[in-house]
Design an enzyme around this catalytic site. Structure first.
Site, PDB file in Angstrom:
ATOM      1  CG  ASP A  22      -6.031  -4.373  -3.711  1.00 44.84           C
ATOM      2  OD1 ASP A  22      -6.226  -3.667  -2.710  1.00 44.84           O
ATOM      3  OD2 ASP A  22      -4.988  -5.036  -3.891  1.00 44.84           O
ATOM      4  CB  SER A  75      -0.967  -0.070   1.193  1.00 46.01           C
ATOM      5  OG  SER A  75      -2.060   0.777   1.014  1.00 46.01           O
ATOM      6  CG  HIS A 122      -5.621  -2.863   0.409  1.00 47.58           C
ATOM      7  ND1 HIS A 122      -4.923  -2.479  -0.717  1.00 47.58           N
ATOM      8  CD2 HIS A 122      -5.118  -2.125   1.430  1.00 47.58           C
ATOM      9  CE1 HIS A 122      -4.042  -1.537  -0.388  1.00 47.58           C
ATOM     10  NE2 HIS A 122      -4.146  -1.308   0.901  1.00 47.58           N
TER      11      HIS A 122
END
Length: 277
Positions: free
Chosen positions: A216, A133, A253
């Protein structure tokens, strides 16, 4: 506005507990905790070594996510055991998150942490950078680093950019920017998406893997795919990045990085294959 800001950080993520357990188990084993890579209070790394010492150890550096304003190295040691078991030294890097640190400072800290590992372990068998990230953004910024300024050229052999953010302009229009305080100029200066086309590959054998999870958000998919496209469009005369793109099936994610606790996980295996190819 953008779907990227929908990804909040859950309060209790499973890897925090695993990281705490890893740190406790390793405190007496082959590890060096809170090693300073600079003078700042937050400029520390934790280094975990394989039980079997090899001559030219590969080093895997991990930069945590959290929108540059949460997360820490102390809860990011969850991938240590599967990698050290296979002969990889793992370095978890701390940096000053916002509002204490600006994005420019974080990029500088991460750059110095990489230079530190190279200087301390000059006969390493390759340095591999992995970020998740916001951490993938910081790792990608190392493609643009001016190593001459740091007096050392790290032996960079691979980048694993996991569910990353590479174009920061959309962040300016989300609540994430309250702590970051990015101006348009800051966002553009720190966007690998905009800058990487001018960068010189440090080593033609260096691999850059851009990875995104099937679940995601669309914005993470867009950012990862477009960054991969820029990397793979490098012209031959400039040298090229050995870039590849992977969408990992069945993960969101957080699961994409949580699953690094498992030695038979797809991403763990990709990392090990890249290091030991």
């Amino acid at each position: 506005a953008m779907a990227i800001s929908d990804v909040g950080l859950p309060g209790e993520v499973p890897w925090k507990k695993m990281s705490a357990e890893t740190r406790r188990a390793r405190a007496t084993r082959k590890s060096l905790l809170h090693v300073p890579y600079g003078d700042g209070e937050g400029e520390k790394v934790d280094i975990y070594f394989p039980d079997e010492a090899a001559e030219a150890l590969p080093f895997f550096l991990f930069f945590h996510g959290g929108y540059w304003q949460s997360g820490s190295k102390d809860e990011s040691a969850f991938m240590v055991d599967p990698l050290t078991a296979q002969g990889v030294a793992v370095v978890i890097v701390a940096y000053d998150i916002a509002p204490k640190g600006t994005l420019d400072q974080m990029v500088d800290q991460v750059t110095r942490s990489v230079a530190f590992v190279q200087t301390r372990y000059p006969s390493n068998g390759g340095i591999y950078l992995c970020g998740h990230s916001a951490g993938a953004h910081l790792a990608a910024m190392m493609l643009l680093a001016n190593w001459t300024k740091h007096g050392v050229t790290p032996n960079l052999k691979g980048f694993f950019l996991v569910s990353g953010v590479f174009d920061l302009e959309p962040i300016m229009y989300t609540s994430q920017n309250i702590a970051l305080q990015l101006t348009l100029e800051d966002a553009q200066r720190n966007s690998p998406q905009l800058k990487v086309a001018q960068a010189q590959p440090v080593d033609p054998t260096c691999r850059v893997l851009v990875v995104v999870g099937q679940f995601d958000s669309p914005e993470f998919h867009r950012q990862s795919w477009e960054f991969y496209q820029v990397l793979s469009a490098q012209t031959l005369c400039q040298g090229e990045w050995k870039a590849s793109f992977e969408q990992l099936h069945g993960v969101d994610h957080f699961e994409i990085v949580e699953n690094l606790t498992q030695k038979d996980n797809v991403l763990t295996q990709i990392i090990l294959k890249t290091i030991f190819q």
